[in-house]
Enzyme design. Structure first.
Site, PDB file in Angstrom:
ATOM      1  N   LYS A 154     -14.192  -6.700   0.185  1.00 21.87           N
ATOM      2  CA  LYS A 154     -14.169  -7.520   1.400  1.00 21.87           C
ATOM      3  C   LYS A 154     -12.925  -7.226   2.254  1.00 21.87           C
ATOM      4  O   LYS A 154     -13.027  -6.980   3.448  1.00 21.87           O
ATOM      5  CB  LYS A 154     -14.207  -9.006   1.007  1.00 21.87           C
ATOM      6  CG  LYS A 154     -15.541  -9.419   0.402  1.00 21.87           C
ATOM      7  CD  LYS A 154     -15.527 -10.836  -0.108  1.00 21.87           C
ATOM      8  CE  LYS A 154     -14.788 -11.041  -1.402  1.00 21.87           C
ATOM      9  NZ  LYS A 154     -15.327 -10.347  -2.573  1.00 21.87           N
ATOM     10  N   THR A 232      -0.920  -5.744  -0.572  1.00 21.11           N
ATOM     11  CA  THR A 232      -1.155  -7.191  -0.423  1.00 21.11           C
ATOM     12  C   THR A 232      -2.069  -7.671  -1.542  1.00 21.11           C
ATOM     13  O   THR A 232      -2.642  -8.759  -1.452  1.00 21.11           O
ATOM     14  CB  THR A 232      -1.828  -7.521   0.933  1.00 21.11           C
ATOM     15  OG1 THR A 232      -3.048  -6.773   1.018  1.00 21.11           O
ATOM     16  CG2 THR A 232      -0.943  -7.200   2.105  1.00 21.11           C
ATOM     17  N   SER A 233      -2.206  -6.856  -2.596  1.00 22.18           N
ATOM     18  CA  SER A 233      -3.218  -7.173  -3.608  1.00 22.18           C
ATOM     19  C   SER A 233      -2.611  -7.883  -4.820  1.00 22.18           C
ATOM     20  O   SER A 233      -2.686  -9.105  -4.929  1.00 22.18           O
ATOM     21  CB  SER A 233      -3.939  -5.894  -4.002  1.00 22.18           C
ATOM     22  OG  SER A 233      -5.236  -6.203  -4.399  1.00 22.18           O
ATOM     23  N   ARG A 234      -2.019  -7.138  -5.715  1.00 28.78           N
ATOM     24  CA  ARG A 234      -1.307  -7.724  -6.862  1.00 28.78           C
ATOM     25  C   ARG A 234      -0.098  -6.823  -7.145  1.00 28.78           C
ATOM     26  O   ARG A 234      -0.207  -5.593  -7.095  1.00 28.78           O
ATOM     27  CB  ARG A 234      -2.192  -7.798  -8.105  1.00 28.78           C
ATOM     28  CG  ARG A 234      -3.209  -8.925  -8.100  1.00 28.78           C
ATOM     29  CD  ARG A 234      -2.554 -10.319  -8.202  1.00 28.78           C
ATOM     30  NE  ARG A 234      -3.521 -11.406  -8.167  1.00 28.78           N
ATOM     31  CZ  ARG A 234      -3.917 -12.062  -7.084  1.00 28.78           C
ATOM     32  NH1 ARG A 234      -3.429 -11.746  -5.894  1.00 28.78           N
ATOM     33  NH2 ARG A 234      -4.785 -13.051  -7.173  1.00 28.78           N
ATOM     34  N   ASP A 258       3.350  -7.888  -0.073  1.00 30.13           N
ATOM     35  CA  ASP A 258       3.217  -9.352  -0.074  1.00 30.13           C
ATOM     36  C   ASP A 258       3.189  -9.862  -1.506  1.00 30.13           C
ATOM     37  O   ASP A 258       3.147 -11.074  -1.719  1.00 30.13           O
ATOM     38  CB  ASP A 258       1.899  -9.730   0.646  1.00 30.13           C
ATOM     39  CG  ASP A 258       1.723 -11.228   0.785  1.00 30.13           C
ATOM     40  OD1 ASP A 258       2.659 -11.871   1.313  1.00 30.13           O
ATOM     41  OD2 ASP A 258       0.677 -11.759   0.368  1.00 30.13           O
ATOM     42  N   GLU A 263       6.723 -11.596  -9.455  1.00 32.96           N
ATOM     43  CA  GLU A 263       6.819 -12.625  -8.409  1.00 32.96           C
ATOM     44  C   GLU A 263       6.752 -14.048  -8.943  1.00 32.96           C
ATOM     45  O   GLU A 263       7.238 -14.978  -8.292  1.00 32.96           O
ATOM     46  CB  GLU A 263       5.733 -12.414  -7.347  1.00 32.96           C
ATOM     47  CG  GLU A 263       4.317 -12.710  -7.840  1.00 32.96           C
ATOM     48  CD  GLU A 263       3.277 -12.601  -6.725  1.00 32.96           C
ATOM     49  OE1 GLU A 263       3.240 -11.567  -6.047  1.00 32.96           O
ATOM     50  OE2 GLU A 263       2.501 -13.556  -6.568  1.00 32.96           O
ATOM     51  N   HIS A 295       3.835 -13.578  -0.949  1.00 23.50           N
ATOM     52  CA  HIS A 295       2.428 -13.910  -1.262  1.00 23.50           C
ATOM     53  C   HIS A 295       1.876 -14.922  -0.248  1.00 23.50           C
ATOM     54  O   HIS A 295       1.365 -15.976  -0.618  1.00 23.50           O
ATOM     55  CB  HIS A 295       2.300 -14.432  -2.696  1.00 23.50           C
ATOM     56  CG  HIS A 295       0.948 -14.134  -3.291  1.00 23.50           C
ATOM     57  ND1 HIS A 295       0.778 -13.657  -4.562  1.00 23.50           N
ATOM     58  CD2 HIS A 295      -0.300 -14.215  -2.763  1.00 23.50           C
ATOM     59  CE1 HIS A 295      -0.509 -13.484  -4.802  1.00 23.50           C
ATOM     60  NE2 HIS A 295      -1.191 -13.819  -3.714  1.00 23.50           N
ATOM     61  N   GLN A 296       1.982 -14.554   1.023  1.00 26.14           N
ATOM     62  CA  GLN A 296       1.516 -15.447   2.075  1.00 26.14           C
ATOM     63  C   GLN A 296       0.315 -14.885   2.823  1.00 26.14           C
ATOM     64  O   GLN A 296      -0.159 -15.493   3.793  1.00 26.14           O
ATOM     65  CB  GLN A 296       2.650 -15.726   3.072  1.00 26.14           C
ATOM     66  CG  GLN A 296       3.050 -14.509   3.922  1.00 26.14           C
ATOM     67  CD  GLN A 296       4.008 -14.863   5.049  1.00 26.14           C
ATOM     68  OE1 GLN A 296       5.205 -14.905   4.836  1.00 26.14           O
ATOM     69  NE2 GLN A 296       3.499 -15.109   6.237  1.00 26.14           N
TER      70      GLN A 296
HETATM   71  P1  NAD Z   1     -13.290  -7.509  -3.650  1.00 24.22           P
HETATM   72  O1  NAD Z   1     -13.756  -7.813  -5.029  1.00 24.22           O
HETATM   73  O2  NAD Z   1     -14.194  -7.828  -2.505  1.00 24.22           O
HETATM   74  O3  NAD Z   1     -12.918  -5.949  -3.553  1.00 24.22           O
HETATM   75  C1  NAD Z   1     -12.183  -5.287  -4.539  1.00 24.22           C
HETATM   76  C2  NAD Z   1     -12.647  -3.846  -4.549  1.00 24.22           C
HETATM   77  O4  NAD Z   1     -11.826  -3.141  -5.485  1.00 24.22           O
HETATM   78  C3  NAD Z   1     -14.116  -3.686  -4.988  1.00 24.22           C
HETATM   79  O5  NAD Z   1     -14.807  -2.898  -4.044  1.00 24.22           O
HETATM   80  C4  NAD Z   1     -14.002  -2.989  -6.330  1.00 24.22           C
HETATM   81  O6  NAD Z   1     -15.079  -2.086  -6.605  1.00 24.22           O
HETATM   82  C5  NAD Z   1     -12.687  -2.222  -6.158  1.00 24.22           C
HETATM   83  N1  NAD Z   1     -12.119  -1.764  -7.412  1.00 24.22           N
HETATM   84  C6  NAD Z   1     -12.228  -2.312  -8.652  1.00 24.22           C
HETATM   85  N2  NAD Z   1     -11.605  -1.535  -9.553  1.00 24.22           N
HETATM   86  C7  NAD Z   1     -11.097  -0.470  -8.880  1.00 24.22           C
HETATM   87  C8  NAD Z   1     -10.365   0.669  -9.255  1.00 24.22           C
HETATM   88  N3  NAD Z   1     -10.041   0.885 -10.528  1.00 24.22           N
HETATM   89  N4  NAD Z   1     -10.007   1.545  -8.299  1.00 24.22           N
HETATM   90  C9  NAD Z   1     -10.351   1.342  -7.002  1.00 24.22           C
HETATM   91  N5  NAD Z   1     -11.061   0.278  -6.581  1.00 24.22           N
HETATM   92  C10 NAD Z   1     -11.424  -0.616  -7.507  1.00 24.22           C
HETATM   93  O7  NAD Z   1     -11.877  -8.223  -3.513  1.00 24.22           O
HETATM   94  P2  NAD Z   1     -11.127  -8.618  -2.164  1.00 24.22           P
HETATM   95  O8  NAD Z   1     -11.541  -9.992  -1.739  1.00 24.22           O
HETATM   96  O9  NAD Z   1     -11.226  -7.511  -1.192  1.00 24.22           O
HETATM   97  O10 NAD Z   1      -9.628  -8.750  -2.707  1.00 24.22           O
HETATM   98  C11 NAD Z   1      -8.896  -7.623  -3.159  1.00 24.22           C
HETATM   99  C12 NAD Z   1      -7.660  -8.083  -3.890  1.00 24.22           C
HETATM  100  O11 NAD Z   1      -6.793  -8.745  -2.971  1.00 24.22           O
HETATM  101  C13 NAD Z   1      -7.940  -9.154  -4.964  1.00 24.22           C
HETATM  102  O12 NAD Z   1      -8.231  -8.551  -6.205  1.00 24.22           O
HETATM  103  C14 NAD Z   1      -6.656  -9.930  -5.019  1.00 24.22           C
HETATM  104  O13 NAD Z   1      -5.861  -9.415  -6.073  1.00 24.22           O
HETATM  105  C15 NAD Z   1      -5.976  -9.630  -3.688  1.00 24.22           C
HETATM  106  N6  NAD Z   1      -5.781 -10.822  -2.860  1.00 24.22           N
HETATM  107  C16 NAD Z   1      -4.518 -11.068  -2.402  1.00 24.22           C
HETATM  108  C17 NAD Z   1      -4.278 -12.163  -1.581  1.00 24.22           C
HETATM  109  C18 NAD Z   1      -2.898 -12.454  -1.014  1.00 24.22           C
HETATM  110  O14 NAD Z   1      -2.658 -13.554  -0.514  1.00 24.22           O
HETATM  111  N7  NAD Z   1      -1.975 -11.511  -1.043  1.00 24.22           N
HETATM  112  C19 NAD Z   1      -5.337 -13.031  -1.257  1.00 24.22           C
HETATM  113  C20 NAD Z   1      -6.615 -12.733  -1.731  1.00 24.22           C
HETATM  114  C21 NAD Z   1      -6.827 -11.627  -2.528  1.00 24.22           C
END
Ligand code: NAD
Length: 334
Positions: A154, A232-234, A258, A263, A295-296
């Site tokens: 997404k 911005t992921s983890r 982020d 953290e 983490h905002q």
């Molecule tokens: P999502 O599930 O829609 O998309 C994640 C994508 O990563 C999927 O298409 C999946 O196939 C892919 N993936 C899984 N394993 C993989 C790998 N080994 N290599 C490459 N791609 C791989 O998730 P999303 O809603 O897009 O969110 C992504 C990440 O963002 C979440 O996992 C979360 O950790 C992080 N997040 C951070 C915040 C923030 O405030 N900073 C907020 C929401 C989410």
């Protein structure tokens, strides 16, 4: 249902209470994080509601289950802090909010990209001090640059859409292809090709054993010199020590994060009067080409409202014995 809500801040209470009012779940707010020391607070609560830094590990789950908890309600998407196998073994259901702010997170990633590129964080301070020199503020056009997106779910897809609007080329890597990204003109390649050809690399995959330290010394060897790295992921997608070496050598030209691996010791708290003990984090803050937010990325009014709505819908599903689309289960071992 009676729900013990952990790690609550003023804004959580506000949005959860507002959205709950017609639903009438009995919410009890706790400021501490859930872990094995604080699990006792949830004694007698059939459900606990937790966020990203709560430690829902096996010992905590055992304590919760022994005192009657049968449901863990995550008010976030990532679930790397939950031992799903232990939950399954104990008969504890786990639900999450899979999407609450994909636009907010993608837009924040773009904010980091623009700020780092045009040095807006530095310009802000300079102008306030009456320094109008442009030395050191040189940026580059995003138009025709290549953005490598790792994880095209997404958030990754929305980032692709926004960056396409800037006239960027999109390279992508994911374990599954997203046809919407391909329709946008995004090209799926293997990771080494993405590393070698991207001017900006942005991480949007979940933290799993496969993605832990995805950006390590070996990966940094392969990246284009001067790359902009955005996370911005983890935090643990990045080996921070290796990235510091990359910044020192100039191989990494910019870093926008982020999230940070350690953290949970820092973020979401006001530590401005404390001595920060984390030397790696402190080193990161010394680079002029590093921009850190705490983490905002998710933190928009829309997101907090969506989190509250989905959280209560998840609880209602479980309470009424309906299948919950947002339930997460341990993957069966191969
Ligand atoms: P999502 O599930 O829609 O998309 C994640 C994508 O990563 C999927 O298409 C999946 O196939 C892919 N993936 C899984 N394993 C993989 C790998 N080994 N290599 C490459 N791609 C791989 O998730 P999303 O809603 O897009 O969110 C992504 C990440 O963002 C979440 O996992 C979360 O950790 C992080 N997040 C951070 C915040 C923030 O405030 N900073 C907020 C929401 C989410």
């Amino acid at each position: 249902m009676k729900v013990a809500v952990f790690s609550t801040k003023v804004y959580d209470r506000k949005f959860l209470s507002t959205v709950n009012s017609p639903t009438q779940h009995e919410l009890v707010f706790f400021e501490p994080r859930l872990n094995r020391d604080t699990a006792i607070l949830a004694a007698g609560f059939p459900a606990v509601c937790v966020f990203v830094h709560d430690q829902v590990d096996a010992p905590t789950l055992k304590l919760l289950a022994s005192r009657g908890t049968r449901l863990v309600v995550l008010r976030c998407a990532g679930f790397n802090n939950v031992d799903l196998q232990a939950a399954a073994d104990l008969g504890v259901t786990v639900v999450r909010v899979p999407a609450y702010s994909p636009y907010g997170v993608a837009e924040h990633a773009v904010g980091l990209i623009l700020s780092l590129n045009r040095k807006i964080h530095r310009a802000y301070n300079r102008v306030r001090e009456g320094n109008f020199s442009l030395d050191g503020l040189l940026g580059f056009n995003l138009h025709e640059r290549t953005v490598g997106i790792v994880g095209t779910g997404k958030i990754g897809l929305i980032l692709g859409q926004i960056m396409k609007g800037f006239g960027c080329h999109i390279l992508a890597y994911d374990v599954y292809r997203n046809p919407e990204l391909e329709a946008l003109g995004g090209k799926y390649v293997e990771l080494p090709e993405l590393f070698a050809n991207s001017d900006i690399i942005s991480l949007h995959c979940p933290l799993t054993p496969e993605t832990h330290h995805l950006i390590n010394a070996e990966a940094i060897e392969k990246i284009k010199s001067g790359v902009m790295l955005i996370n911005t992921s983890r935090g643990a997608l990045i080996d921070t020590q290796a990235v510091i070496e990359g910044l020192k050598s100039g191989k990494i030209g910019y870093l926008g994060v982020d999230v940070y691996e350690q953290e949970s010791e820092l973020f979401f708290e006001d530590l401005s009067g404390e001595i920060i003990q984390d030397d790696i984090f402190q080193r990161l803050t010394t680079f002029p080409n590093v921009l850190i937010t705490g983490h905002q990325a998710f933190f928009t009014a829309e997101a907090l409202h969506n989190i509250a709505e989905t959280t209560f819908a998840n609880i209602a599903d479980v309470e009424n014995g309906r299948p919950c689309a947002n339930e997460i289960r341990a993957q069966p071992s191969a």
